[in-house]
Design an enzyme around this catalytic site. Sequence first.
Site, PDB file in Angstrom:
ATOM      1  N   LEU A  62       0.809  -1.215   0.000  1.00 16.43           N
ATOM      2  CA  LEU A  62       0.000   0.000   0.000  1.00 16.43           C
ATOM      3  C   LEU A  62       0.843   1.266   0.000  1.00 16.43           C
ATOM      4  CD1 LEU A  62      -2.836  -0.859   2.564  1.00 16.43           C
ATOM      5  CD2 LEU A  62      -3.088  -0.592   0.091  1.00 16.43           C
ATOM      6  N   GLY A  63       1.959   1.235   0.702  1.00 13.07           N
ATOM      7  CA  GLY A  63       2.801   2.428   0.790  1.00 13.07           C
ATOM      8  C   GLY A  63       3.821   2.273   1.885  1.00 13.07           C
ATOM      9  N   GLY A  68       8.042   2.738   8.462  1.00 10.85           N
ATOM     10  CA  GLY A  68       7.760   1.367   8.071  1.00 10.85           C
ATOM     11  C   GLY A  68       6.997   1.302   6.766  1.00 10.85           C
ATOM     12  N   VAL A  70       3.590  -0.586   4.592  1.00  8.61           N
ATOM     13  CA  VAL A  70       2.232  -1.044   4.867  1.00  8.61           C
ATOM     14  C   VAL A  70       1.718  -1.875   3.693  1.00  8.61           C
ATOM     15  CG1 VAL A  70      -0.107  -0.344   5.494  1.00  8.61           C
ATOM     16  CG2 VAL A  70       1.836   1.066   6.203  1.00  8.61           C
ATOM     17  N   LYS A  85       1.143  -3.228   8.950  1.00  9.85           N
ATOM     18  CA  LYS A  85       2.270  -2.301   8.997  1.00  9.85           C
ATOM     19  C   LYS A  85       3.482  -2.985   9.608  1.00  9.85           C
ATOM     20  CE  LYS A  85       3.479   2.374  10.620  1.00  9.85           C
ATOM     21  NZ  LYS A  85       2.948   3.587  11.321  1.00  9.85           N
ATOM     22  N   ASP A 193       2.377  14.824  13.032  1.00 11.71           N
ATOM     23  CA  ASP A 193       2.585  14.812  11.580  1.00 11.71           C
ATOM     24  C   ASP A 193       1.252  14.768  10.832  1.00 11.71           C
ATOM     25  OD1 ASP A 193       4.176  14.898   9.322  1.00 11.71           O
ATOM     26  OD2 ASP A 193       4.409  12.724   9.197  1.00 11.71           O
TER      27      ASP A 193
END
Length: 319
Positions: A62-63, A68, A70, A85, A193
Site C-alpha cells: 500500500l505504501g 515502516g 504497509v 504495517k 505529523d
Amino acid sequence: MLNSDPLEGCSKHRQGGKRKASDAGEGPSRKQMRNQDLVVKEDEDKDERAQFEALYQEQYHLGEGGCGCVFAGYRKSDNLQVAIKHIPKDSTCYKEMEKNKLQLPTEVFIMLKLHNVKASGSVGSSAPIGLVDWFDLNQELILILERPVPSKDLLMYVWDNGASPEEDEAKIILKQLIDAAIHLENTNIFHRDIKMENILLETGSGVPRLRLIDFGLSCVVTERSRYQVFYGTPQHIPPEWYSTNTYTAGPTTVWQIGVVLFDMLHRLTRFDTTRFLDNELTVSRSLSEDCKDLLQKCFTENPEQRPMLKELRCHPWLR
C-alpha cells in the site's frame, strides 16, 4: 492480541526474566546463558510469526514512510480487510507502563489509549484509525490496523478529482479534522505529523468520512510539554521552532491543520513553511474572506497568538 486494557496480555511481548543458576556446581557460563536466551528468543519469534501468519493473509503493497511499510491484507477468520504495517525494530520506541513496569511499543500504547477512551469501546467508532492486533517480533513490530474499503488518502482524493475541492467540500473535511485533533488533545496525544497523506477518507457514501492514520511519531503530552527535536514532515515545521528551537503540541497542530487546508485549496502548490515565511507562497485571492481569515489565523507566527483548536472550530468559515 489486542485487549481492552493495555496492561493485559502483554507478557508474550516481553523478554523473559533472569535465569537461576543450577543448584549443582556454578551453573552455566555467561556465554552459555546468552546462547540459551538467544534460542529462547528465536523460538518465541517463530511462534509469534507463525501466529501472525495463521491469523492474517498479507497481500499487496500500500505504501511506506519513515516508520515502516504497509500492506493490504485480511483476517482469515472473517475476511476483515486490514492494513498490515511492518516497523523495523531499530525504529521502535517503547513506553513503560507506570502500573506494572511493563513496556509497550509507543505506537501500540498510543493506539490502545485512543481505543480505550472511545465512547462505544469498539474499533471503527472514531476518527483515529483502530488497532486490531499487533505482534512484537525479534526484528520487527507488526501492527494490524483497520482498512476501510473503499478509501483513499486525502492527497490522492484531491488529485483524482482533477481540481482543488470547492470550499464547501473542504469545509466538511476540515471540520472532521479539527474534531479529530480535539479528540487527540483531550486524550493527551500529540500526533506531530498531520498532513494530507496521513488523512484517510472513506468514500463509500455521499459524504467522505475522515480517518486519521500513522501514529508512528505520536507521543503523550502534558500542558507543560515542550519539544526541541522536531519529528514530522520538515516542510511543515512551525515557525517558532526556527526562532526559539522549541514547539508545543496545540499550536503545532493548529499550524498543520492550516497546512492541510492550504494544500487542499491550492492543488498545484504544496505548502512549505520557509517559503511561506519568505513570502514565496501566498493564499489564493479567489478564496472567500472567511476562508482566508481562517488560514491567516492558523499561520499566525507567534504561537501564543495562534487560536486554540476549540477556538478554531468556532471560526465563522466553519459554521
